[in-house]
Design a protein around this motif. Structure first.
Motif, PDB file in Angstrom:
ATOM      1  N   UNK A 148     -98.387  26.951  -9.663  1.00 10.02           N
ATOM      2  CA  UNK A 148     -97.590  28.173  -9.756  1.00 10.02           C
ATOM      3  C   UNK A 148     -98.393  29.364 -10.262  1.00 10.02           C
ATOM      4  N   UNK A 149     -99.514  29.096 -10.950  1.00 10.41           N
ATOM      5  CA  UNK A 149    -100.334  30.176 -11.484  1.00 10.41           C
ATOM      6  C   UNK A 149    -100.361  30.246 -12.994  1.00 10.41           C
ATOM      7  N   UNK A 150     -99.730  29.278 -13.664  1.00  9.00           N
ATOM      8  CA  UNK A 150     -99.643  29.311 -15.119  1.00  9.00           C
ATOM      9  C   UNK A 150    -101.019  29.286 -15.780  1.00  9.00           C
ATOM     10  N   UNK A 151    -101.850  28.330 -15.387  1.00  9.94           N
ATOM     11  CA  UNK A 151    -103.164  28.195 -16.011  1.00  9.94           C
ATOM     12  C   UNK A 151    -104.050  29.396 -15.700  1.00  9.94           C
ATOM     13  N   UNK A 152    -103.968  29.917 -14.484  1.00  9.95           N
ATOM     14  CA  UNK A 152    -104.725  31.124 -14.147  1.00  9.95           C
ATOM     15  C   UNK A 152    -104.314  32.278 -15.053  1.00  9.95           C
ATOM     16  N   UNK A 153    -103.021  32.447 -15.248  1.00 11.41           N
ATOM     17  CA  UNK A 153    -102.525  33.505 -16.119  1.00 11.41           C
ATOM     18  C   UNK A 153    -103.031  33.324 -17.545  1.00 11.41           C
ATOM     19  N   UNK A 154    -102.961  32.107 -18.056  1.00 11.82           N
ATOM     20  CA  UNK A 154    -103.413  31.856 -19.427  1.00 11.82           C
ATOM     21  C   UNK A 154    -104.917  32.092 -19.566  1.00 11.82           C
ATOM     22  N   UNK A 155    -105.679  31.765 -18.547  1.00 16.29           N
ATOM     23  CA  UNK A 155    -107.129  31.992 -18.598  1.00 16.29           C
ATOM     24  C   UNK A 155    -107.464  33.475 -18.573  1.00 16.29           C
ATOM     25  N   UNK A 156    -106.647  34.261 -17.877  1.00 14.67           N
ATOM     26  CA  UNK A 156    -106.837  35.713 -17.923  1.00 14.67           C
ATOM     27  C   UNK A 156    -106.553  36.224 -19.338  1.00 14.67           C
ATOM     28  N   UNK A 157    -105.453  35.767 -19.928  1.00 14.86           N
ATOM     29  CA  UNK A 157    -105.102  36.212 -21.274  1.00 14.86           C
ATOM     30  C   UNK A 157    -106.147  35.781 -22.297  1.00 14.86           C
ATOM     31  N   UNK A 158    -106.788  34.641 -22.047  1.00 14.69           N
ATOM     32  CA  UNK A 158    -107.810  34.141 -22.964  1.00 14.69           C
ATOM     33  C   UNK A 158    -109.187  34.727 -22.687  1.00 14.69           C
ATOM     34  N   UNK A 159    -109.276  35.699 -21.775  1.00 11.23           N
ATOM     35  CA  UNK A 159    -110.513  36.406 -21.401  1.00 11.23           C
ATOM     36  C   UNK A 159    -111.494  35.516 -20.649  1.00 11.23           C
ATOM     37  N   UNK A 160    -111.024  34.409 -20.094  1.00 10.67           N
ATOM     38  CA  UNK A 160    -111.902  33.496 -19.362  1.00 10.67           C
ATOM     39  C   UNK A 160    -111.986  33.839 -17.878  1.00 10.67           C
ATOM     40  N   UNK A 161    -111.008  34.578 -17.374  1.00  6.14           N
ATOM     41  CA  UNK A 161    -110.993  35.013 -15.980  1.00  6.14           C
ATOM     42  C   UNK A 161    -110.709  36.508 -15.913  1.00  6.14           C
ATOM     43  N   UNK A 162    -111.280  37.160 -14.908  1.00  4.78           N
ATOM     44  CA  UNK A 162    -110.989  38.565 -14.664  1.00  4.78           C
ATOM     45  C   UNK A 162    -109.969  38.675 -13.538  1.00  4.78           C
ATOM     46  N   UNK A 163    -108.873  39.398 -13.756  1.00  3.55           N
ATOM     47  CA  UNK A 163    -107.909  39.584 -12.666  1.00  3.55           C
ATOM     48  C   UNK A 163    -108.454  40.544 -11.626  1.00  3.55           C
ATOM     49  N   UNK A 164    -107.912  40.481 -10.436  1.00  2.00           N
ATOM     50  CA  UNK A 164    -108.303  41.428  -9.391  1.00  2.00           C
ATOM     51  C   UNK A 164    -107.688  42.796  -9.633  1.00  2.00           C
ATOM     52  N   UNK A 165    -106.499  42.816 -10.216  1.00  2.00           N
ATOM     53  CA  UNK A 165    -105.823  44.070 -10.525  1.00  2.00           C
ATOM     54  C   UNK A 165    -104.801  43.821 -11.620  1.00  2.00           C
ATOM     55  N   UNK A 166    -104.301  44.918 -12.189  1.00  2.00           N
ATOM     56  CA  UNK A 166    -103.343  44.810 -13.271  1.00  2.00           C
ATOM     57  C   UNK A 166    -104.009  44.832 -14.629  1.00  2.00           C
ATOM     58  N   UNK A 167    -103.203  44.846 -15.684  1.00  2.00           N
ATOM     59  CA  UNK A 167    -103.714  44.913 -17.047  1.00  2.00           C
ATOM     60  C   UNK A 167    -102.972  43.936 -17.949  1.00  2.00           C
TER      61      UNK A 167
END
Length: 259
Positions: free
Chosen positions: A38-57
């Motif tokens: 669903x995207x949960x882990x991707x979202x958490x990794x963005x919040x944890x600064x481990x991934x960069x999103x393509x857009x948004x803040x």
């Protein structure tokens, strides 16, 4: 405390997150729900600064997770299923080591360890080498390690997975106590009973999109269901029916697939 606006992330042609927006406040446990993928882990990794999103803040305590990643890392603790431990070190040595990484003195570290011992019941785990840990002992030290620096935000990704009933009970009690101290806990899980017990609000993700959010009682009222598990399935089913209707419309078919 946490503000997420229009976060999107793709992996090649796969869109893991699609314009996800929500906010979470200090003093609450915010649940993150969704089926696998669903995207949960991707979202958490963005919040944890481990991934960069393509857009948004995303901002945490007023700090942008991209532009101020070093500051954000000092404000969060993260627990997920993929974190290992140093087998040759005891629980106390592991916690002292990570306390040192956060700039804590030995006296500060030991005082914090004693406080965590009281809330997580670490006891023999502190004197045992990690190679001899049970699953419950390991998870307790992983959680203690994540909060050794007393961060205002704790991110838990399936933190209760594999725990026996006693260790699970200790974790849930710790989550409630951590929230009560005015901190934010982001709690991602597949176990709906845990969400019903500890979460003040929750968001439901499906195929990268946020399809519902609110209090547990609000989600039950929205779906007309009597349990969060039934409400969760109802939300996913409604989303699937909506997608089928849109596909039929795009193909010029009548509802139900008739030409």
């Amino acid at each position: 405390m946490l503000q997420v606006e229009n976060l999107s992330k793709t992996y090649g042609a796969f869109r893991a997150l699609r314009d996800v927006s929500f906010s979470a406040q200090a003093g609450e446990v915010f649940g993150l729900l969704g089926p696998n993928g669903a995207g949960k882990t991707t979202l958490l990794r963005v919040l944890a600064t481990l991934l960069r999103p393509d857009s948004g803040t995303a901002t945490l305590a007023g700090h942008d997770v991209l532009r101020e990643s070093e500051t954000v890392r000092g404000l969060i603790g993260v627990v997920n299923g993929g974190m290992g431990l140093y087998d040759r070190l005891s629980g106390r040595e592991i916690l002292r080591y990570f306390a040192g990484l956060y700039g804590m003195t030995r006296a500060q570290a030991d005082a914090r360890i004693e406080a965590l011992n009281a809330s997580l019941d670490l006891e023999s785990t502190l004197a045992t080498r990690a190679a001899g840990f049970s699953t419950g002992m390991k998870q307790k030290i992983v959680i203690a390690r994540a909060v050794i620096h007393d961060p205002p935000v704790l991110i838990l990704d399936e933190a209760a997975s594999g725990l026996d009933v006693l260790a699970r009970r200790a974790l849930l009690d710790f989550v409630l106590a951590y929230r009560a101290a005015g901190r934010l806990v982001i709690y991602s899980t597949h176990v709906m009973s845990e969400v019903e017990e500890v979460c003040d609000r929750a968001a439901v993700l499906d195929r990268g999109e946020l399809i519902a959010q609110g209090t547990v009682q609000g989600l039950l009222a929205e779906t007309g269901q009597t349990s969060l598990e039934r409400a969760f399935f109802a939300l996913l089913q409604a989303r699937a029916l909506q997608d089928h209707a849109l596909q039929d419309q795009a193909l010029g078919r009548a509802p139900g697939g008739a030409a």
